[in-house]
Design an enzyme around this catalytic site. Structure first.
Site, PDB file in Angstrom:
ATOM      1  N   HIS A  71       0.819  -1.208   0.000  1.00  0.00           N
ATOM      2  CA  HIS A  71       0.000   0.000   0.000  1.00  0.00           C
ATOM      3  C   HIS A  71       0.860   1.269   0.000  1.00  0.00           C
ATOM      4  O   HIS A  71       0.548   2.253  -0.675  1.00  0.00           O
ATOM      5  CB  HIS A  71      -0.937  -0.046   1.211  1.00  0.00           C
ATOM      6  N   GLU A  74       2.001   1.901  -3.384  1.00  0.00           N
ATOM      7  CA  GLU A  74       0.901   2.492  -4.164  1.00  0.00           C
ATOM      8  C   GLU A  74       0.924   4.022  -4.010  1.00  0.00           C
ATOM      9  O   GLU A  74       0.776   4.759  -4.985  1.00  0.00           O
ATOM     10  CB  GLU A  74      -0.437   1.914  -3.696  1.00  0.00           C
ATOM     11  N   HIS A  75       1.104   4.492  -2.785  1.00  0.00           N
ATOM     12  CA  HIS A  75       1.220   5.944  -2.584  1.00  0.00           C
ATOM     13  C   HIS A  75       2.431   6.510  -3.339  1.00  0.00           C
ATOM     14  O   HIS A  75       2.349   7.571  -3.947  1.00  0.00           O
ATOM     15  CB  HIS A  75       1.379   6.258  -1.088  1.00  0.00           C
ATOM     16  N   GLU A 151      -3.390   7.868   7.709  1.00  0.00           N
ATOM     17  CA  GLU A 151      -4.461   7.064   7.115  1.00  0.00           C
ATOM     18  C   GLU A 151      -4.824   5.896   8.036  1.00  0.00           C
ATOM     19  O   GLU A 151      -5.994   5.578   8.237  1.00  0.00           O
ATOM     20  CB  GLU A 151      -4.023   6.559   5.731  1.00  0.00           C
TER      21      GLU A 151
END
Lengths: 457, 432
Positions: A71, A74-75, A151
């Protein structure tokens, strides 16, 4: 009940396209020499297009100590290449009148743009560029990892239901990597480096580990040519072997509880369940999917009718089953007891409903209703270009061919009352059950420490 | 049939702020009873979406009865005419039809999605008609839903985002219905008679708009809308309360054990149809509406890693709705993040966007226009907003030109008029 988990995905089997009009050709597929597959579904209702790039890499491919890296990468994919500076990707999509985003699951990582159709070539150039040329800059990483920690705080740490779900999966799975949260443990995020993200990218981001799905007002031949032009030049590389890490059979019920500031308690029950591996021969995943429709497919389906409306033991009850995944399956039931009723009351009531199906099966009317809803969904889903791309992408992500989508729908329509009853008997067994309980705590306490032991906060 | 476990998005998706717009043929007429009808023919798929909107949102809650609009809407389809709640749900499911909707500050909406095959369309519409005109509000069901609502509100009172939202609206609208929020106590005090009275007053033909999008010709649309409207009493249109008066800004800090502070900054700004709408929306794209490319996102998230989600938007309503900046950040850095956001806002109000930023905003807002119209669902949303708020029918056709006409000076003037620093309220939950 509000949840931070994103539930935008339609139910698995409500997703599959019914190509009732032009079964013969559309969608179209080609494979480039570097192994990249390109799937195009023409839909000319509006002058727009969706591009989605799916990588067969998700949190289940991570190793201990590096949870969350899929993840985080992905950022980082928005942080630039030699030819497209940090933040420039978003800027160019915006300038094109487009919208873009990305998402990471246990099984895959996917990136998408929705654009006016004439901007599709530019989007393909951008995605091709970052497929092999990403910069993972240490300074950019240092900022972005903070964003990911925020997040996590937002999605999980301050969300009692999400925390319960995280803890429950950590108990239900012991060997299989599905035990780790997609967003990663906070301590792993705190100790992650740019080099970890870079290594992840270099290992997994390549054309032979990806596929591109494009839907919209496009001509598939033209899209194939563009794909050749932009993606065709990228080199493939052998992928490392992936170990199955199969979950050993669960041999007895597991129970956990989580304390968090909240008003209402919550219950989650999860049973190990099969996933679809063979579209033709498998039966149980289809039966379980129809079972969930009978239990929870509409406002007067069994759970809501009996538990919420008639007996008022629950404020809400939901069932979740995703029959397509790379890893092992689970069937989840979540619920909140009414005021004055306990978690134990709710669990007993849910068990009674399950026993009713196991003993008496489902009625012809219930089955017919579930089939009718399924058929209608096949029309409604065509209203969304994005949804159609998602359907193809998710099917492929579970290692199922998109060509099998219609067959899966057929198989669902063929599920019988006996199949459902047999599946309920087979899979609702305490030996494979994990139960999680949210134990609500009053707010008026000293502030929680922001993270668990070992945190540097 | 739901996926509990799905995916983690890299970016927070902005839910609000963009207006409803389009370049689409919307047909409009009025029924005999005064219901305004909006129709878009979309013949590609054999399906129909119908939405019926009433000016019956929470702004019409009688004093002391906050939550009545929502509970009335919530119980509307739980028994109507000769159908009980189970029959309604089962018959809809048998038809493959879906009933939806809800109540916000302004609107109570009831929407139906159905197939247009002859054996599906008429029975689905018949259920919709009954739900609108003849809800039962049966004692037992009303009491059950009341109890469930009270529990949900108690739960919401423990959530930092809900707490912040409630405090924000209360602070912005101390003397206006927009500031009155449902509480466990107010909902517990409601009765079935209240719901009946509310329904009788507001769910009437003169207070309704009907929007249809789908596989119909004009004559069928007229017939369907006519029948739905004819089943309602004529009644009269809702009377709006006095508009909110501006109040000086305030700071509110609310303690909470969460790991993140939730921050909301804003003030009441504009109503739907306000002449400053376009300069404000175009300007806000640069400030905090343009997702990843906005100034707030770049400064608060990208450069400093303060927040996952940071945004600003205008929410024009029947009466001046809020301008709002929102973010969540680790509780220890709440003050720094607020200071930063305020600085960005103040600078933007004073200096406006650069010429380059304005051009980028226009390019996106005009260029993305087709994406707003590429499904029946989106057409429905757009047409329903235009209808409910009485926006001009050519709103869609002129949208791109009006965006393109905005100048840096227009943005600066509009922001200076509406975003006055001493009127800004800041609510922080769980800040240190």
């Amino acid at each position: 009940m509000k949840t931070q988990r994103i539930r935008h995905l339609l139910p698995l089997f409500c997703f599959f396209s019914a190509l009732t009009v032009n079964v013969q050709a559309n969608p179209y597929e080609t494979t480039l020499k570097n192994g990249l597959r390109v799937i195009v579904k023409e839909d000319r209702r509006a002058p727009t297009a969706v591009q989605m790039v799916w990588y067969r890499i998700g949190s289940m491919d991570e190793v201990d100590g590096q949870s969350g890296v899929a993840h985080v990468l992905e950022h980082m994919m928005f942080k630039g290449t030699p030819s497209v500076g940090p933040g420039e990707f978003n800027k160019r999509v915006a300038a094109a009148g487009g919208r873009d985003n990305a998402f990471t699951s246990r099984d895959y990582t996917a990136y998408f743009q929705q654009v006016p159709k004439e901007k599709l070539p530019e989007m393909m150039a951008l995605e091709a560029d970052r497929m092999r040329h990403l910069n993972v800059d240490a300074r950019e990483f240092a900022q972005e990892i903070k964003v990911v920690m925020e997040e996590r705080r937002m999605r999980t740490d301050d969300n009692p239901q999400a925390k319960l779900f995280e803890q429950m999966n950590a108990a239900a799975f012991q060997a299989h990597p599905y035990r780790r949260p997609i967003i990663g443990w906070m301590n792993d995020l705190e100790n992650m480096s740019a080099a970890d993200a870079k290594a992840w990218y270099e290992t997994w981001y390549m054309p032979n580990n990806a596929y591109v799905v494009i839907t919209g007002d496009v001509d598939h031949q033209a899209v194939f040519a563009l794909a050749e032009q932009h993606y065709g030049v990228l080199e493939s590389r052998p992928l490392p072997p992936r170990r199955p890490q199969s979950e050993p059979a669960q041999e007895g019920i597991r129970r956990i509880s989580v304390k968090a500031p909240a008003e209402l308690p919550a219950l989650i029950m999860g049973w190990k369940a099969p996933v679809l591996r063979d579209i033709e021969r498998d039966r149980d995943p289809y039966a379980l999917d129809m079972l969930t429709a009978v239990l929870d497919g509409h406002d007067a389906a069994r759970f809501n009718k009996k538990l919420v409306r008639e007996d008022k033991v629950a404020l809400s009850v939901d069932i979740g089953y995703d029959g397509s995944a790379r890893g092992p399956g689970m069937l989840y039931i979540t619920g909140t007891p009414s005021e004055g009723r306990s978690i134990a009351d709710l669990e007993a009531a849910i068990r009674a409903e399950i026993a009713r199906i196991q003993q008496d099966g489902v009625s012809p009317a219930e089955l017919k209703r579930a089939r009718a809803q399924l058929l209608a969904q096949q029309i409604y889903k065509k209203d969304s270009m994005f949804g159609q791309a998602m359907e193809i992408g998710q099917t492929e992500a579970a290692n199922l061919p998109w060509q099998g989508i219609d067959k899966m729908l057929e198989k669902l329509q063929q599920v019988s009352a006996e199949d459902i009853q047999a599946a309920a008997r087979k899979y609702f067994t305490d030996d494979t059950l994990t139960v999680g309980v949210l134990d609500p705590q009053p707010l008026a306490q000293a502030p929680r420490r922001p993270a668990q032991a070992g945190s540097r906060d | 049939m739901k996926r509990l476990l799905t995916v983690v998005f890299a970016f927070f998706t902005l839910l609000a702020g963009q207006p409803a717009v389009a370049g689409v043929a919307i047909e409009h007429w009025q029924t005999a009873g005064g219901t305004r009808v909006y129709f878009v023919a979309s013949r590609a798929l054999p399906m129909l979406d119908v939405q019926v909107d009433f000016a019956a949102g929470s702004m019409f809650d009688p004093p002391g009865k906050s939550g009545l609009a929502a509970l009335t809407r919530g119980t509307l389809d739980l028994g109507a005419g000769d159908l009980d709640e189970t029959a309604i749900a089962e018959q809809l499911a048998d038809l493959g039809a879906q009933l939806g909707g809800g109540a916000d500050t302004d609107r109570a909406s009831v929407s139906l999605r159905t197939l247009t095959a002859a054996d599906k369309l008429a029975p689905a519409l018949a259920i919709l008609g009954r739900v609108l005109a003849s809800p039962r509000f049966a004692d037992e069901i009303f009491a059950r839903e009341q109890t469930r609502t009270v529990s949900a509100l108690k739960e919401a009172q423990t959530r930092p985002d809900s707490i912040a939202g409630k405090a924000f609206w209360e602070a912005l609208y101390p003397k206006h219905p927009y500031g009155r929020q449902a509480s466990p106590e107010s909902v517990a005090g409601l009765s079935r008679a209240d719901a009946r009275a509310f329904h009788a007053q507001y769910y009437v033909a003169a207070n309704a708009t009907i929007t249809l999008v789908g596989d119909l010709d004009r004559a069928s649309a007229e017939r369907i809308a006519g029948e739905l409207a004819a089943a309602l009493p004529t009644g009269s249109a809702a009377v709006l309360p006095a508009p909110p008066v501006a109040v000086k800004g305030s700071q509110k800090n609310i303690a909470h054990p969460a790991s993140q502070a939730h921050v909301q900054i804003g003030l009441p700004a504009i109503e739907r149809g306000h002449p400053d709408f376009f300069p404000l929306v175009v300007g806000n794209y640069t400030l905090g509406g343009g997702g990843f490319v906005s100034r707030l996102m770049k400064e608060v998230r990208d450069k400093r890693g303060y927040a996952y989600s940071v945004y600003s938007y205008f929410a024009p309503l029947k009466q001046p709705g809020p301008f709002q900046i929102g973010l969540q950040t680790k509780r220890s850095q709440a003050r720094d993040a607020i200071k930063l956001a305020r600085g960005i806002l103040d600078d933007f109000v004073k200096n406006g966007p650069s010429a380059e930023e304005l051009a980028a905003a226009k390019a996106n807002l005009t260029g993305s226009f087709p994406l707003r119209l590429d499904s029946n669902r989106k057409l429905l949303d757009n047409a329903a907003v235009i209808g409910f708020y009485g926006l001009p029918l050519d709103y869609l056709d002129t949208y791109q030109a009006r965006v393109a006409a905005v100048t840096v000076d227009d943005v600066k003037k509009a922001f200076s008029r509406h975003i006055r620093g001493d009127y800004l309220t800041t609510v922080t939950v769980a800040g240190e």
